[in-house]
Each structure stands twice: as C-alpha cells, then as structure tokens.
Design a protein around this motif. Structure first.
Motif, PDB file in Angstrom:
ATOM      1  N   LEU A 131      44.256  31.067   3.889  1.00 25.11           N
ATOM      2  CA  LEU A 131      45.624  30.891   3.406  1.00 25.11           C
ATOM      3  C   LEU A 131      45.990  32.089   2.545  1.00 25.11           C
ATOM      4  N   LYS A 132      47.054  32.807   2.950  1.00 24.24           N
ATOM      5  CA  LYS A 132      47.518  33.956   2.181  1.00 24.24           C
ATOM      6  C   LYS A 132      48.509  33.493   1.107  1.00 24.24           C
ATOM      7  N   TRP A 133      48.558  34.239   0.004  1.00 24.61           N
ATOM      8  CA  TRP A 133      49.427  33.841  -1.102  1.00 24.61           C
ATOM      9  C   TRP A 133      50.893  33.774  -0.667  1.00 24.61           C
ATOM     10  N   GLU A 134      51.331  34.742   0.135  1.00 22.86           N
ATOM     11  CA  GLU A 134      52.744  34.751   0.529  1.00 22.86           C
ATOM     12  C   GLU A 134      53.106  33.550   1.397  1.00 22.86           C
ATOM     13  N   ASP A 135      52.101  32.938   2.061  1.00 22.73           N
ATOM     14  CA  ASP A 135      52.351  31.729   2.845  1.00 22.73           C
ATOM     15  C   ASP A 135      52.248  30.469   1.990  1.00 22.73           C
ATOM     16  N   PHE A 136      51.718  30.613   0.800  1.00 24.96           N
ATOM     17  CA  PHE A 136      51.533  29.475  -0.101  1.00 24.96           C
ATOM     18  C   PHE A 136      52.667  29.359  -1.108  1.00 24.96           C
ATOM     19  N   SER A 137      53.180  30.508  -1.581  1.00 25.13           N
ATOM     20  CA  SER A 137      54.167  30.479  -2.657  1.00 25.13           C
ATOM     21  C   SER A 137      55.131  31.646  -2.526  1.00 25.13           C
ATOM     22  N   ASP A 138      56.377  31.403  -2.988  1.00 22.91           N
ATOM     23  CA  ASP A 138      57.372  32.478  -3.036  1.00 22.91           C
ATOM     24  C   ASP A 138      57.290  33.268  -4.333  1.00 22.91           C
ATOM     25  N   ASN A 139      56.473  32.814  -5.265  1.00 24.55           N
ATOM     26  CA  ASN A 139      56.332  33.490  -6.547  1.00 24.55           C
ATOM     27  C   ASN A 139      55.449  34.724  -6.421  1.00 24.55           C
ATOM     28  N   PRO A 140      55.586  35.668  -7.335  1.00 21.48           N
ATOM     29  CA  PRO A 140      54.673  36.825  -7.339  1.00 21.48           C
ATOM     30  C   PRO A 140      53.227  36.369  -7.559  1.00 21.48           C
ATOM     31  N   LEU A 141      52.306  37.141  -7.044  1.00 22.70           N
ATOM     32  CA  LEU A 141      50.892  36.824  -7.205  1.00 22.70           C
ATOM     33  C   LEU A 141      50.503  36.918  -8.677  1.00 22.70           C
ATOM     34  N   PRO A 142      50.030  35.822  -9.297  1.00 23.98           N
ATOM     35  CA  PRO A 142      49.647  35.879 -10.714  1.00 23.98           C
ATOM     36  C   PRO A 142      48.442  36.790 -10.933  1.00 23.98           C
ATOM     37  N   ASP A 143      48.333  37.296 -12.135  1.00 22.08           N
ATOM     38  CA  ASP A 143      47.183  38.122 -12.493  1.00 22.08           C
ATOM     39  C   ASP A 143      45.893  37.315 -12.317  1.00 22.08           C
ATOM     40  N   GLY A 144      44.900  37.957 -11.763  1.00 18.09           N
ATOM     41  CA  GLY A 144      43.604  37.311 -11.597  1.00 18.09           C
ATOM     42  C   GLY A 144      43.471  36.476 -10.347  1.00 18.09           C
ATOM     43  N   TYR A 145      44.545  36.321  -9.584  1.00 23.14           N
ATOM     44  CA  TYR A 145      44.504  35.535  -8.358  1.00 23.14           C
ATOM     45  C   TYR A 145      44.144  36.425  -7.167  1.00 23.14           C
ATOM     46  N   PRO A 146      43.389  35.884  -6.196  1.00 25.72           N
ATOM     47  CA  PRO A 146      43.152  36.660  -4.971  1.00 25.72           C
ATOM     48  C   PRO A 146      44.376  36.632  -4.072  1.00 25.72           C
ATOM     49  N   LYS A 147      44.450  37.568  -3.159  1.00 26.73           N
ATOM     50  CA  LYS A 147      45.576  37.614  -2.228  1.00 26.73           C
ATOM     51  C   LYS A 147      45.473  36.543  -1.154  1.00 26.73           C
ATOM     52  N   GLU A 148      44.269  36.043  -0.924  1.00 29.22           N
ATOM     53  CA  GLU A 148      44.068  35.003   0.076  1.00 29.22           C
ATOM     54  C   GLU A 148      42.845  34.183  -0.298  1.00 29.22           C
ATOM     55  N   THR A 149      42.736  33.000   0.287  1.00 28.08           N
ATOM     56  CA  THR A 149      41.604  32.124   0.012  1.00 28.08           C
ATOM     57  C   THR A 149      41.196  31.401   1.289  1.00 28.08           C
ATOM     58  N   PHE A 150      39.906  31.170   1.436  1.00 29.88           N
ATOM     59  CA  PHE A 150      39.431  30.309   2.514  1.00 29.88           C
ATOM     60  C   PHE A 150      39.688  28.854   2.126  1.00 29.88           C
TER      61      PHE A 150
END
Length: 751
Positions: free
Chosen positions: A152-171
């Motif tokens: 799951l990529k962040w842009e497919d999960f949320s419309d918000n900017p990627l928070p500090d310390g978060y990965p760009k994607e997760t299994f």
C-alpha cells in the motif's frame, strides 16, 4: 498476541552458582548419559568454562557435588583424548566447508517403482538460478513479486502529505488467510542485487548442501520480512504480531541494511549464515516471539521488543541484545548475554549450554557429482541425531547428513478436484500408497484435504512439507498424521495441520482410522492403547516446524477437535511447534466483524466456537521440546504425563473468550501430571487476556510435590496483557507480583 513489556521479579538459582558444564543424570531411556560420537564425526567443543567461577556442579543420582575446575579440566582433557576430540572451536566448524566432501545419494532398494528425478514440480514451486546481470536479478524479483504481501503506497492511502518518519509504502497483512502456497527454490550460486519480501505461506529454500552455497550479495535487504500495516497500526511502527506462516532456510545473506526478520509464531529462520546485523524487531512494532535455529550471525543480533524468543544452535559472533520478557538459548555459542532471571525490567535469559540431544530438520537439495559439482537431480538430506558436544553450535555443512535420492521420494501434489470429498479421497489414497511402499514423502505447496490419516509405518521414514503444505483433517475425528507405535527414527517436518468440521464422528470407537480411545486429534505419535512403546534413544522420532490451527482460514466457526497433538511414544523430540486455537477467523461473505474496534478484518472467536480442549498431551517418556507454543485452547493448554520431559522455551496465551468455568475447573497453562516424578522445563511464559469474562485463574503452572519428586521449572513468568481477570500466581499458587509486568517464581527440584 499483545504488546511487549518489561520484566518483573524473581530469585536467581543457577546464575549465582555458575554455569553447569555437565549434568550426568542416569534415568530410564539413557537420558544424561555421555555418548560417543561416530568415529568419522568431528564434533565441536566451544568454550563452556566460566573462568571467574572456580566451582561447578555435577548432579549424580540425585546428589549435588561441587568440584573444583582444575579437576574438571583434567577430566575433560582425558575425555578429549579418549574420544579423539580435535582441538578446534566453533569458528573452524562454520568457516571450513572444504573439509566436507561431496556425498553420493544412498538409494534404498525397497521397490522397483522409482520416482522421476528431477521431479515434476507444480506451478507453486519456483526455481531460480543465479543472475548474470542486473536485468536477470530484476527478472527474479518480478517473478517473486506475486508471492509477496500486498503493498500500500501512501498516496493511495491518504491525500495528506507524507508525515515525517513515515515510509512511502508498507506491506499489508491482507493475505493472512490466503489459500495460495509457494516455495521459492534457489540453486547454488551468488544472487547479486536480489531483494524480496517473504510473504504469507511462502518458504524460501536454498538448494545447496551447505548454507553458504546460496548467497545473497551486493544487495540492500536480501530476503527479508518487515513490520506490516505501517499506516494503519500504531503508525509508523506497524505490526509484527500477525506475521505468521512463512519461513526461510539454507542460505547465506550479506545485505547492506542488515537482515530484517520481524516475525512472530510459525515463521522460523533456519540453517542460515548472516554476514551482517540481524534485526528481529523494527522500531516499536509489537512482536510476540519466534525461532532462530542452526545459524551463524556475523554482526549484532537485535531482539528489539520481541516478547519471547528461542535461539537454538546459533553462533553469535557479536552481541545479542535487547528483548522484552524472555530469551532462551539452547546449544548456542559466541557472545551470548549473561544468564539472568529477569528481575529488573529486563528479559530473563535462559541458557542451556549443553543440550542432551539435537536433531536438525530434513531439507531438499540438488545432487552433487563425486567432484562436488551440482547437477539437476534432487536429494533429500536428513541430518543425524547428535549428543554431547556435537549437540552444541551450528552445522551449516551437512557432512554427516543421510543423503537420499529423489528416486525414492514421492512428491505430493494436491488433488485438482474442486469437490473436497473427491479431493480428500484422491489425496489420501495416492499419498498413503507411497508411504506404504517405504518411500519418503515431500509435500509440495498447497492444501490437502484428507479422507483418512497419513500413516507412517516404516522406520526412519520422512514426511516433509515445503511451502507451508497444509493438511486438512478427516471429518470423522481422525488425525491428519499418525506415526505407528514402535517405529523408530521417523521425521515429520514443515507441515501445517488444520481442523475440519466434524460431521461423521461416532460415539463408539468408530472406524480403524479413528483413534482407539475415541478422542479426536490432529496428530498422533503412537497409540494410546500401546503402553510399552519405549521408542529408541539412538533414533528418536522428530517433529520440526509443525504448525497446527483450529479455526482461522475456515470461516465456519464449528471446526473442532479434542486435542491438537498427542505423543504416546517415548523418545520423541519436538523443535518449533505452534498449536493455535484461533482467536480470530476469516469473515464469511457479507459478514461484519463482531469486535470492529479490535479488527475490522476478522471475526473474533467467542465461547463455544472453534472448539478444542488441549493443545499438547504427552504420555511418552523422554520427550524433549525445544520451542513450544500453545495458545487459546478451552481447557488446560499442555498436559505432560510422561517422565523425564525436557522443555526449553514455552509460550502460551490463555483463551480470550472462556467463562468463569475456566478458573472454577482449575484449568492452567502448563500441567505436569500428578504421576510424574521427573521433569525439567525452562523459559516458560504464560499470558492472560480475558476479554469476555472476569476470569481469575489460580495459577499458570501446576506440578506434583513429593519426597521422590524432582521437578525443575526455571525462569517461568506470567503477564496480564489486557482486559479483565488475571493469573493470580505463577507456579502452584506461588509467585504473586504486579499486574501488567512479568512476575516470576522458580522451582528447583533436584534432578
């Protein structure tokens, strides 16, 4: 499983005295006897002495004797000469593969009906060769990608900017109850630049005779398992509590980021040479315990927040650090942490320097010519049983393996019948016919419905699953697998067993395929009506990587059995068993979760669903367990009735859903039967999380007391994880302590 915490209180026993070098305890079945090794074997004898302590303890016929180290050193020196022990240490064993020559397969002449070699592998088995360039490395990773957990990529999960310390994607964990099974086989050579995640129901296997024959080099991660669900569960930490049912073995890896293996139960890492740091946790992701066996780790091993962990026959070249509640080391060498009872917010550290027995898991490999070159034929390699100093440290070379040609190995493939009844009939008939011919049986990845049990009747026969091969129990109360009484040397490894809906059980003894006492089970070693099955101490039966579940993948909540595993025979060894009554199951089509605040993805099991009374019942004597996990059964989790049982590492979580009857009936996490006079269990953790009722059970562990009873329970503890109720005491009504933290109480019976 729930979150990790810190340690509680206890009292030290062995640590204040010093490390035990040798414990000679003659008992029935030969336990405690020092046995000679094969004349061609070169055992290891890593440093076992504590130079700061001038004394040692030897227990002989129940009496404790203190001996000065000078006398012991003199005595051991004589033993070395008598037994021809070479003056070598563990480093020479794991770093000198050239001392092991190629072995020609041994072929038993038991039938003219030979199997094809190489076998015809199904599509669930992928075979890879070393890449010649970056393009071929990418092709390997592209082939593996469908077996990985979904991303799951962040842009497919949320419309918000990627928070500090978060990965760009997760299994993600959406394959938790998937039906697909996979085995990834890697032929010998260097795999440059190959990184891949090992997903649910995936096993990665090197095909060399030595672990270092398959090596992942010039890579960032190599084979790895991260924390999952980093956007949805305690972000950005993620979750490792549900990272089950996957494994890897028989390879070397040198990732620049270190090897990441963030797992819980049923996810062993075996026969591996890690040329980097090893990370068994990630950030603050919850993880609940696992198994590292037969390995060398060149860098630091970081247990992180692992609640419990067992390391078996591992050489740690650098420090092993952290851990939450309990770390157990069996036959390990190198830079181990100091033994501890965990009294000051640190894990208890249990060290068994000289285990009485060691048997490694069988594995498949490519055949070698007499000059050592690999060809395209396959062999089944069966490591020997070892004792004494040979039971210490890793064996990554396999010089003493019994090498069996695949011409005498049946490759099982699940029936393609869509009708489960027809599939069960076909699976049972074809697989049993091969076993009755005396062949070994390797089950390829898949789900095998059974009409009757698979019965092993031949001495030294092997039943090995790859790719998390899964057997679904017959519907009449019969087990998935039965080993006949008085059948020495049988090995069963690498399989999952599942309960089914019991729609054909009878009140009487039923058919010949059912258990003679009418008790339903999923695995039977021996028979309850054979009381003189002493087994063979020189050729013990062995269970390795056996994962049993009642409920979970089947959305029908009425699946059931009485007991998951019963061992009636003596001289049986278990290595990594997870016996799990499901606490959550797959949702039916259109079904809504009953506890959505716990999980929106699963149905949480409630009272009278997925019924099973006990996880493990041991009737045989001289039964050893290294790594035993038993969880959530409706009555006592483990019942031990045989003498001279040995357990190193026990992890148990009591059921969430039981009523007050659980406490009123005196059910516990670990019960040593009143007729037992000798038992040795170390590193036992029992948790409570009574979700539905305010259950206050009296104690976690019960054992008999008497003048002639020698029970040793070292580093046991309990933890209240969450919700209501509690376990009031640790052992036999003793050892109360603060809730929410491990509290401990040792029992030091003379053995």
């Amino acid at each position: 499983m729930d979150e990790a915490g810190a340690a509680g209180s206890s009292r030290a026993i062995d640590e204040d005295i010093g490390s035990v070098l040798v414990e000679l305890v003659p008992t029935s079945g030969g336990r405690g006897k020092f046995s000679q090794t094969d004349k061609n074997h070169q055992p290891t004898h890593p440093h076992l002495f504590d130079e700061k302590n001038p004394m040692m303890i030897v227990s002989i016929r129940g009496r404790v004797i203190y001996i000065c180290w000078f006398s012991v050193v003199f005595l051991i020196s004589i033993l070395f000469c008598v037994h021809g022990f070479a003056d070598q240490n563990i480093h020479s064993t794991v770093e000198s593969p050239s001392t092991c020559t190629a072995q020609t397969p041994r072929i038993k002449t038991m039938s003219a009906n030979d199997e094809p070699n190489p076998p015809v592998w199904p599509d669930s088995v992928m075979i890879f060769s070393p890449p010649a360039n970056a393009g071929e490395a990418k092709q390997i990773m592209d082939r593996i990608q469908p077996t990985q957990d979904p991303i799951l990529k962040w842009e497919d999960f949320s419309d918000n900017p990627l928070p500090d310390g978060y990965p760009k994607e997760t299994f993600m964990s959406s394959n938790h109850f998937a039906e697909e099974r996979w085995a990834l086989l890697f032929t010998p050579g260097d795999y440059k630049g190959v990184d891949f995640e090992i997903g649910y129901y995936v096993q990665m296997l090197g095909l060399g005779s030595k672990a270092d024959d398959v090596t992942f080099v010039e890579c960032k991660k190599g084979p790895f398992i991260p924390a999952l669900e980093k956007f949805t569960v305690r972000p950005p930490n993620g979750l490792g509590l549900d990272t089950f049912w996957r494994s890897a073995e028989n390879f070397a890896t040198a990732p620049s980021d270190g090897m990441k293996w963030v797992v819980s139960q049923a996810a062993p890492l075996r026969r591996v040479h890690v040329h980097s740091n090893l990370h068994l946790s990630e950030r603050d992701a919850y993880v609940s315990g696992g198994v590292l066996a037969n390995a060398v780790v060149e860098g630091t091993t970081d247990f992180g927040g692992q609640q419990q962990w067992i390391s078996k026959n591992v050489h740690f070249k650098q420090k092993a650090v952290n851990g939450a509640w309990s770390l157990v080391f069996v036959g390990c060498t190198g830079d181990l942490p100091k033994a501890s009872n965990g009294i000051v917010k640190s894990p208890s550290v249990t060290i068994d320097k000289l285990p009485q027995i060691r048997v490694e898991k069988p594995f498949i490999a490519l055949e070698q010519d007499t000059n050592g070159a690999y060809n395209d034929r396959f062999v089944l390699r069966v490591p020997p049983m070892t004792k004494g100093f040979d039971a210490v440290g890793p064996d990554l070379n396999g010089c003493q393996d019994d090498v069996r040609s695949f011409t005498r190995v049946k490759l099982g493939v699940p029936s393609s019948e869509s009708d489960h009844v027809l599939a069960a009939k076909e699976n049972s008939e074809l697989l049993q016919a091969a076993l009755d011919e005396g062949k070994d049986l390797v089950l390829s990845p898949g789900i095998y419905f059974l009409l009757e049990p698979l019965v092993l009747r031949k001495p030294h026969q092997v039943l090995l699953g790859i790719g998390l091969a899964t057997l679904v129990a017959p519907k009449n109360g019969s087990p998935c697998v039965r080993v006949e009484s008085k059948t020495p040397g049988v090995r069963v490894a690498g399989i999952m067993l599942e309960a089914s809906v019991q729609d054909k059980r009878k009140d009487d003894n039923g058919s010949a395929t059912q258990n003679v006492d009418g008790i339903a089970s999923l695995f039977e070693w021996g028979s309850p009506d054979v009381t003189d099955d002493n087994g063979d101490p020189d050729f013990p039966g062995v269970l390795t990587d056996i994962f049993v579940r009642v409920g979970g993948s089947n959305p029908d909540h009425s699946v059931s059995t009485d007991v998951m595993v019963r061992i009636h025979s003596s001289n049986v060894v278990g290595d990594n068993l997870w016996l799990w009554r499901a606490d959550h199951v797959k949702l039916r089509d259109g079904e809504l979760p009953n506890f959505p605040h716990i999980s929106p993805h699963y149905w949480q099991v409630v009272k009278d669903e997925c019924k099973v009374k006990n996880g493990l019942v041991v009737n045989g004597h001289n039964v050893t367990m290294h790594g035993l996990f038993v969880e959530h059964t409706e009555e006592t989790q483990t019942i031990w009735k045989g003498n001279d049982g040995i357990v190193r590492f026990y992890q148990c979580e009591l059921p969430y859903d039981v009523s007050l009857d659980f406490a009123d009936n005196g059910f516990v996490g670990y019960k040593i039967h009143e007729d037992v006079v000798r038992h040795d269990a170390q590193g036992l953790g029992i948790y409570s999380n009574f979700r539905d009722y305010n259950v206050e059970t009296r104690t976690a562990i019960e054992h008999p007391i008497g003048d002639n009873v020698a029970i040793k329970i070292k580093n046991p503890f309990t933890v209240k994880l969450d919700n209501q109720g509690m376990i009031r005491t640790v052992v036999n009504g003793m050892g109360p302590g603060p809730q929410g933290f491990p509290f401990r109480h040792d029992v030091d019976g003379e053995l």
